[in-house]
Design a protein around this motif. Structure first.
Motif, PDB file in Angstrom:
ATOM      1  N   LEU A 193      37.255  54.894  90.440  1.00 45.62           N
ATOM      2  CA  LEU A 193      36.467  56.121  90.328  1.00 45.62           C
ATOM      3  C   LEU A 193      34.975  55.786  90.316  1.00 45.62           C
ATOM      4  CD1 LEU A 193      36.821  59.189  89.950  1.00 45.62           C
ATOM      5  CD2 LEU A 193      36.612  58.811  87.499  1.00 45.62           C
ATOM      6  N   GLY A 196      33.463  54.818  93.483  1.00 42.09           N
ATOM      7  CA  GLY A 196      33.531  55.871  94.497  1.00 42.09           C
ATOM      8  C   GLY A 196      34.654  55.676  95.508  1.00 42.09           C
ATOM      9  N   MET A 198      37.661  56.828  96.394  1.00 38.42           N
ATOM     10  CA  MET A 198      38.557  57.915  96.043  1.00 38.42           C
ATOM     11  C   MET A 198      39.974  57.682  96.548  1.00 38.42           C
ATOM     12  SD  MET A 198      36.558  59.274  94.160  1.00 38.42           S
ATOM     13  CE  MET A 198      37.569  60.537  93.430  1.00 38.42           C
ATOM     14  N   PHE A 201      41.511  55.477  94.050  1.00 39.43           N
ATOM     15  CA  PHE A 201      41.726  56.259  92.829  1.00 39.43           C
ATOM     16  C   PHE A 201      42.988  57.113  92.969  1.00 39.43           C
ATOM     17  CE2 PHE A 201      41.097  60.201  90.402  1.00 39.43           C
ATOM     18  CZ  PHE A 201      40.933  59.663  89.130  1.00 39.43           C
ATOM     19  N   ALA A 202      43.110  57.771  94.125  1.00 38.35           N
ATOM     20  CA  ALA A 202      44.270  58.635  94.338  1.00 38.35           C
ATOM     21  C   ALA A 202      45.557  57.820  94.333  1.00 38.35           C
ATOM     22  CB  ALA A 202      44.120  59.398  95.648  1.00 38.35           C
TER      23      ALA A 202
END
Ligand SMILES: Nc1ncnc2c1ncn2[C@@H]1O[C@H](COP(=O)(O)OP(=O)(O)O)[C@@H](O)[C@H]1O
Ligand SMILES: [Mg+2]
Lengths: 351, 327
Positions: A193, A196, A198, A201-202
């Motif tokens: 996170l 950055g 993403m 992160f997902a």
């Protein structure tokens, strides 16, 4: 007593408890009927190595002296070398801990965020249908064995419906190797996170959904029960009647006023749940094949994992002791944190 | 009496208890005039608090309203929805409780509790609300308002806590203030101060007061009229002076006899004398007049049927001694 003195006293108490725990683990480790030098010497040590380690660690000196050395080592952060990894135990734990704590924190937070409002509603409607329904669910959640729940969730969501990964360490790592994340906190989820990333992160978050459900249902049930009990007691207090007599809206009475009075006993459980969920994480990290935290260390260290192929079948005593001490520290710290929040909510505690 | 502000008519109320139904009010009537102080007097357990909770509709869950009306300024409160009643509480009627140490919330500063009351009843927040709160505290003779706003209730004395309660109760200029033994938990000097404060505020703001007390001497000092309660009945009612100085009902006479002599009043032992006998178990009340087992003038009829509420001198009394209003 003022707040500063109180905090210092609680902190000292915490240190005393920790030293006690370390003492107990030390003597427990001495119940193992073998020469500890063999454990510290790695795999298949030569007699010369055993001799050297015995000297170095003072294993031939009286027990109290050994205890002194052990305590000194632990307090200076020297938890020894891991047998199975041939790396310092402390470094291994520090590497895995952020991921484990992330999982424990998310499950505890979910248990609190959902459990407290449900507990409040159960208390408001005590004896009515909503209350009975919540009782059935919360008692059910408390009774569900986590090892069973984990496997059932995998069966339903991953195998039957195929909507969530069964265990995604491999997949996540592949993704992360193409889209690397910076190590900032050591927690993969948080670092993805913060950097950055993403996609990463997902992927990590998705792999955590079933583990988080597995981990949070039990504490959710506990929080609902305790919030209900504490809230019921609060709603009978004179000051709640006062609030009604002065025309405070019901919603405000429940969520703005009485909730604050009912919170402290619930927080005690929240602290215990957070620390206790470390144990659950150890199991869940293995079953769901998650990004390695300290659960993975325990599984390798004891050679008992469900999915671990097992580098060694023997027990990695320094590693297990290290994890035990760190778990004790987490218990003590979360207890201390709860103490601080309690004083924030009710100054009378320090009187 | 002047125009009634509050009229309780034929109020019937019972409690469900483990030992059966407790029929407390069996048709109670009561009026409070505009700007009037009505003292409600009676021993512990006679139903004074329950009367207050019936009016403001904050009854415990095992209470059952069985009929009657409670009319305030033309509105029958028993017919209002809970939501409408919430607007009445705090705006038209408020209440001050016996023990301020438990009636104020221990985990919120005075400021936070006052601001919530102000927000709920006046709809004002922030700096404006704070100015209002400070003014209210000064008005109840708490000069160091800023310090009190920042205190937790347990950091204040009982008298100060009760003043804070009164300040909160008067936030939105209610028409009726119910004070349930507001001075029982504080010592004698503070008691006088609080009663004087209530009297001053009432004169300034013109609200009516339903003052509940177990001390008929206190009731005489501060009330315009007195209603004497016994076992859920109002047994005597009239002008305060008359009720005390020429009591009609034997129970009232008993209460008056228990008023300590002026000198003894300075000693803080308030329960020097009591009316002989005990309040009956109301799940199994005596037949006829509920007071008859303790009554020095008991007659046969008293044991069989309930007396009427007859005119007795300048007052009214629930007693066969005044049957047909002849005495
Ligand atoms: N919640 C309740 N359940 C059962 N009985 C109650 C309850 N509240 C009050 N009572 C009974 O009603 C009577 C009047 O009580 P209360 O109104 O508190 O009297 P007072 O305020 O005059 O002391 C007493 O006999 C008391 O025991
Ligand atoms: Mg009472």
């Amino acid at each position: 007593m003022n707040i500063g003195a109180y905090v210092i006293r609680r902190a000292l108490l915490m240190v005393v408890v920790l030293v006690g725990t370390i003492t107990v683990t030390f003597f427990l480790s001495h119940l193992v009927p073998s020469n500890p030098a063999i454990f510290f010497g790695g795999q298949n040590p030569t007699p010369q190595e055993i001799q050297r380690i015995t000297q170095e660690y003072g294993f031939n000196t009286p027990l109290y002296n050994q205890f002194y050395i052990y305590l000194r080592d632990v307090l200076t952060g020297n938890l020894g070398m891991s047998l199975s990894f041939q790396l310092p135990v402390l470094a291994l734990i520090l590497e895995g801990l952020p991921n484990t704590l992330t999982l424990a924190a998310i499950s505890t937070a979910i248990a609190l965020l959902i459990g407290i409002p449900l507990g409040i509603e159960a208390a408001r409607h005590a004896g009515k249908r909503v209350d009975s329904l919540l009782r059935v669910f919360s008692v059910g959640f408390v009774g569900l064995p986590q090892f069973w729940l984990g496997i059932i969730l995998q069966l339903v969501f991953a195998i039957w419906w195929g909507i969530l990964p069964i265990g995604s360490y491999g997949g996540t790592l592949t993704y992360l190797s193409f889209h690397p994340i910076k190590t900032i906190t050591g927690s993969y989820l948080v670092d993805a996170l913060l950097s950055g990333n993403m996609g990463g992160f997902a992927a990590i978050a998705e792999s955590m959904i079933l583990p988080v459900i597995t981990l949070s249902l039990y504490p959710l049930g506990i929080i609902v029960r305790h919030t209900r009990a504490s809230m019921l007691a609060t709603l009978n207090q004179d000051y709640v009647r006062t609030a009604r007599a002065y025309g405070i809206p019901e919603r405000e009475i429940n969520y703005g006023l009485a909730f604050r009075n009912a919170l402290p006993p619930v927080l005690i459980y929240a602290g215990l749940i957070f620390a206790g969920s470390i144990i659950g994480v150890i199991y869940v990290e293995d079953v769901f094949n998650l990004i390695p935290g300290i659960g993975y260390l325990v599984i390798y260290g004891t050679g008992t994992g469900i999915s671990s192929s097992g580098i060694s079948g023997s027990v990695d005593t320094p590693l297990i002791l290290g994890v035990a001490i760190v778990t004790a520290i987490i218990y003590a710290l979360s207890n201390f944190a709860v103490d601080l929040v309690q004083i924030y909510y009710d100054r009378r505690i320090i009187k | 009496m002047l125009d009634p502000l509050l009229s309780v008519r034929d109020l019937k109320l019972s409690f469900q208890t483990e030992r059966g139904e407790l029929r407390l009010f069996q048709g109670l009537n009561l009026d409070v005039g505009k700007g009037e102080v009505l003292g409600v007097v009676g021993e512990s357990g006679s139903g004074k608090s329950t009367l207050a909770y019936s009016i403001i509709r904050l009854l415990p869950p095992n209470a059952r309203f069985e009929g009657g009306s409670v009319v305030l300024g033309g509105k029958d409160l028993t017919k209002l929805s809970e939501k409408q009643m919430r607007d009445v509480r705090g705006r038209d009627i408020t209440m001050v409780f016996q023990d301020p140490t438990t009636a104020l919330n221990p985990v919120f500063r005075v400021k936070d509790q006052m601001l919530k009351v102000i927000k709920a009843n006046i709809g004002v927040e922030g700096a404006e609300a704070r100015v209002l709160a400070m003014g209210m505290l000064r008005n109840v003779e708490l000069p160091d308002a800023a310090a009190i706003m920042g205190s937790f209730p347990y950091e204040l004395s009982g008298g100060m806590q009760q003043r804070v309660m009164i300040a909160m109760a008067l936030t939105s200029n209610p028409q009726l203030l119910i004070a349930d033994e507001p001075t029982s938990a504080v010592d004698a000097t503070i008691q006088v101060q609080i009663l004087k404060l209530l009297d001053r505020l009432r004169r300034e703001k013109g609200f009516s007061v339903l003052l509940i007390t177990h001390s008929i001497a206190v009731a005489k000092e501060v009330s315009d009229r007195i209603a004497v309660m016994y076992a859920g009945d109002i047994v005597e009612e009239g002008e305060a002076e008359k009720v005390v100085d020429s009591s009609k009902h034997p129970y009232t006479q008993g209460l008056v006899k228990c008023i300590p002599a002026p000198r003894a009043r300075h000693e803080s032992r308030r329960d020097l004398a009591t009316v002989p006998g005990e309040v009956p178990d109301l799940t199994d009340p005596p037949p006829g007049c509920r007071f008859h087992p303790r009554c020095p003038y008991v007659m046969d009829v008293c044991r069989k049927t309930k007396p009427g509420y007859w005119k007795a001198g300048d007052s009214h009394a629930l007693c066969y001694l005044y049957e047909g209003g002849k005495a």
